[in-house]
Design a protein around this motif. Structure first.
Motif, mmCIF file in Angstrom:
data_model
loop_
_atom_site.group_PDB
_atom_site.id
_atom_site.type_symbol
_atom_site.label_atom_id
_atom_site.label_comp_id
_atom_site.label_asym_id
_atom_site.label_seq_id
_atom_site.Cartn_x
_atom_site.Cartn_y
_atom_site.Cartn_z
ATOM 1 N N LEU A 1 0.824 -1.206 0.000
ATOM 2 C CA LEU A 1 0.000 0.000 0.000
ATOM 3 C C LEU A 1 0.860 1.259 0.000
ATOM 4 N N ARG A 2 1.948 1.231 0.762
ATOM 5 C CA ARG A 2 2.867 2.374 0.760
ATOM 6 C C ARG A 2 3.445 2.595 -0.632
ATOM 7 N N ASP A 3 3.767 1.506 -1.302
ATOM 8 C CA ASP A 3 4.307 1.642 -2.658
ATOM 9 C C ASP A 3 3.248 2.172 -3.614
ATOM 10 N N ALA A 4 1.982 1.749 -3.421
ATOM 11 C CA ALA A 4 0.906 2.246 -4.286
ATOM 12 C C ALA A 4 0.710 3.746 -4.109
ATOM 13 N N VAL A 5 0.759 4.210 -2.851
ATOM 14 C CA VAL A 5 0.626 5.651 -2.601
ATOM 15 C C VAL A 5 1.806 6.407 -3.196
ATOM 16 N N LYS A 6 2.991 5.882 -2.986
ATOM 17 C CA LYS A 6 4.199 6.513 -3.521
ATOM 18 C C LYS A 6 4.128 6.647 -5.035
ATOM 19 N N ARG A 7 3.744 5.569 -5.710
ATOM 20 C CA ARG A 7 3.692 5.593 -7.168
ATOM 21 C C ARG A 7 2.588 6.526 -7.670
ATOM 22 N N ALA A 8 1.464 6.584 -6.945
ATOM 23 C CA ALA A 8 0.377 7.472 -7.360
ATOM 24 C C ALA A 8 0.799 8.934 -7.281
ATOM 25 N N VAL A 9 1.468 9.312 -6.198
ATOM 26 C CA VAL A 9 1.935 10.698 -6.057
ATOM 27 C C VAL A 9 3.023 10.995 -7.076
ATOM 28 N N ILE B 1 -0.710 7.119 5.373
ATOM 29 C CA ILE B 1 0.555 6.830 4.684
ATOM 30 C C ILE B 1 1.137 8.100 4.081
ATOM 31 N N ALA B 2 0.293 8.915 3.438
ATOM 32 C CA ALA B 2 0.785 10.153 2.834
ATOM 33 C C ALA B 2 1.369 11.083 3.890
ATOM 34 N N GLU B 3 0.739 11.118 5.077
ATOM 35 C CA GLU B 3 1.282 11.963 6.140
ATOM 36 C C GLU B 3 2.604 11.426 6.656
ATOM 37 N N SER B 4 2.701 10.112 6.796
ATOM 38 C CA SER B 4 3.955 9.534 7.281
ATOM 39 C C SER B 4 5.073 9.696 6.262
ATOM 40 N N GLY C 1 5.253 12.267 4.267
ATOM 41 C CA GLY C 1 5.505 13.692 4.096
ATOM 42 C C GLY C 1 5.101 14.240 2.747
ATOM 43 N N VAL C 2 4.151 13.600 2.053
ATOM 44 C CA VAL C 2 3.746 14.062 0.724
ATOM 45 C C VAL C 2 2.383 14.743 0.756
ATOM 46 N N MET C 3 1.804 14.944 1.960
ATOM 47 C CA MET C 3 0.508 15.614 2.022
ATOM 48 C C MET C 3 0.556 17.021 1.437
ATOM 49 N N PRO C 4 1.620 17.836 1.668
ATOM 50 C CA PRO C 4 1.663 19.154 1.010
ATOM 51 C C PRO C 4 1.592 19.081 -0.503
ATOM 52 N N THR C 5 2.207 18.054 -1.090
ATOM 53 C CA THR C 5 2.140 17.893 -2.544
ATOM 54 C C THR C 5 0.710 17.594 -2.990
ATOM 55 N N ILE C 6 0.033 16.703 -2.276
ATOM 56 C CA ILE C 6 -1.348 16.377 -2.626
ATOM 57 C C ILE C 6 -2.251 17.598 -2.445
ATOM 58 N N ASP C 7 -2.063 18.323 -1.336
ATOM 59 C CA ASP C 7 -2.873 19.517 -1.099
ATOM 60 C C ASP C 7 -2.595 20.586 -2.146
ATOM 61 N N ASN C 8 -1.342 20.678 -2.588
ATOM 62 C CA ASN C 8 -0.989 21.648 -3.625
ATOM 63 C C ASN C 8 -1.799 21.393 -4.888
#
Length: 447
Positions: free
Chosen positions: A187-195, A240-243, A245-252
């Motif tokens: 799941l972490r890899d799926a989130v990483k690849r999606a971002v 996962i996104a918060e852990s 540290g990619v939440m700012p990118t998603i919010d952007n």
């Protein structure tokens, strides 16, 4: 004239006995006088006709002069106004390109950081499985402030993660179970690849007036997609996104696309507000937020229509830096909303002073069917209490007509939930080239 002169001479000669020579002279004089009179009359007539023509030409010249002056005025306005108008139209594009460039840079840095964390993950998991001590790792982000944030709000009921009511399933629930899945490498890899691939979609869910059920606001929600275009729900992805540290990118991405949606709504003369869920850690992100504030400073008329939404847990975890950012956003015209209320006895007066004008609470929690820390406030009085502080209460997660009937007795004017409409993806043309949902069975697009 000759006939008249001859007749006069004949009269003088035959009737009055005037001599032939005198009669001829008199007739000639009469003839000359008549000629002169006729000549004068003809000249007067010609002069009048000429004068009329001159007047007509003069009026035409005056009209032409006026039209020439109008044309010169318009040309001057075009010459003077075109650069400014072109600058006003092009400058937002340049600003968006600059912000998108910053986003790309952030994504590249985030991807590099994620790669480092992925390489460290096996060793950490082995150490955790062995029960040994795990020293702090400099490449790992600090733990998130909350298990969930506003991205999971008013979208999919947590008690039914696999069925949203319209046949749309969550692949994360099937692949990683009903838990958060924050420790699952897949799941972490799926989130990483999606971002990394910018597979971040924008969904909208309406907020309606009660009892009329007319759409007054929309709530913007983000959804990540897997490589197979399966949609992941925030209940699995946000921790996962918060852990990572990619939440700012998603919010952007969400905020920029929300501005595009607002422009489309404004073109339809719809002064409709848009709730945007963002993470508190985004407020403290020194790479993203200064650029976003500069961008919104140039679009203040849209800033007044954006309502930034935070969870109650996120607001309680905010520090001086986050509150200072809220103050700067208030100066730009932003307003705020607090979501996922569990404590009705919180200091809402202080929140009102900080710019919070909306609050959201789940219908079941308001009706006493879900646990809540109510303090001394009875649920029936909660809406009236917030109104005294200038805060409008919204009941969300409404799924049945019975809930609507009970909520109306609380004096609540706004509702949100699957009963009115599920979140729907925004059309690609509204996003001006944004990601296009690939699945043909995706729910009907919004806006």
């Amino acid at each position: 004239m000759v006939v008249i002169a001859g007749s006069a001479s004949a009269v003088l000669y035959f009737l009055f006995g005037t001599g032939l020579g005198d009669a001829t002279i008199v007739g000639t004089a009469i003839l000359v006088a008549l000629y002169l009179v006729n000549l004068q009359v003809a000249r007067t007539r010609d002069r009048n006709a000429t004068q009329r023509q001159v007047d007509m030409v003069s009026r035409g010249v005056v009209q032409i002069n006026q039209e020439v002056q109008n044309l010169e005025t318009r040309l001057s306005a075009v010459e003077n106004g075109f650069p400014a108008r072109a600058r006003d139209e092009i400058e937002p594009v340049f600003v968006e390109v600059e912000v998108l460039g910053t986003l790309v840079k952030q994504m590249a840095e985030a991807v590099a950081d994620l790669e480092t964390r992925v390489t460290e993950m096996p060793a950490l998991m082995n150490a955790r499985a062995g029960g040994g001590y795990i020293p702090p790792q400099p490449g790992l982000a600090p733990p998130p402030m909350a298990l969930t944030n506003g991205h999971a709000s008013a979208s999919f009921p947590p008690q039914q993660p696999q069925n949203t009511g319209d046949g749309w399933r969550d692949p994360g629930a099937a692949l990683w179970g009903a838990g958060s899945g924050s420790e699952d490498p897949a799941l972490r890899d799926a989130v990483k690849r999606a971002v990394e691939a910018s597979r971040i979609d924008l969904y909208l869910q309406p907020i309606v007036t009660l009892p009329q059920r007319q759409v007054r606001y929309y709530e913007a929600l983000t959804r990540l997609r897997t490589d197979d275009d399966e949609v992941l729900l925030p209940i699995h992805t946000v921790p996962i996104a918060e852990s990572l540290g990619v939440m700012p990118t998603i919010d952007n991405v969400m905020l920029l696309r929300s501005v595009q949606v607002l422009r489309r709504l404004a073109s339809r003369n719809k002064a409709m507000g848009l709730f945007c869920n963002i993470s508190p850690m985004t407020l403290a992100d020194e790479k993203f937020f200064p650029g976003f504030m500069d961008y919104m400073d140039k679009n203040r008329q849209l800033a007044e229509l954006i309502i930034l939404e935070f969870t109650q847990a996120g607001v309680e975890a905010m520090g001086p830096l986050e509150f200072e950012t809220l103050s700067a956003l208030t100066d730009l015209g932003f307003r705020f909303s607090i979501d996922q209320i569990t404590d009705m006895g919180a200091d809402f007066r202080s929140l009102s002073r900080r710019g919070f004008v909306h609050a959201k609470i789940a219908a079941d929690r308001l009706l006493g069917r879900a646990p809540a820390v109510a303090g001394d406030i009875h649920p029936h009085d909660f809406a009236d209490l917030l109104v005294r502080y200038g805060i409008e209460l919204v009941a969300d997660h409404i799924e049945t007509e019975a809930q609507v009937l009970e909520i109306l007795e609380f004096g609540i004017s706004f509702g949100q939930g699957f009963l009115f409409s599920p979140p729907r993806p925004v059309r690609a043309d509204v996003l001006q080239g944004g990601p296009v949902p690939a699945s043909s069975d995706r729910r009907r697009a919004a806006v």
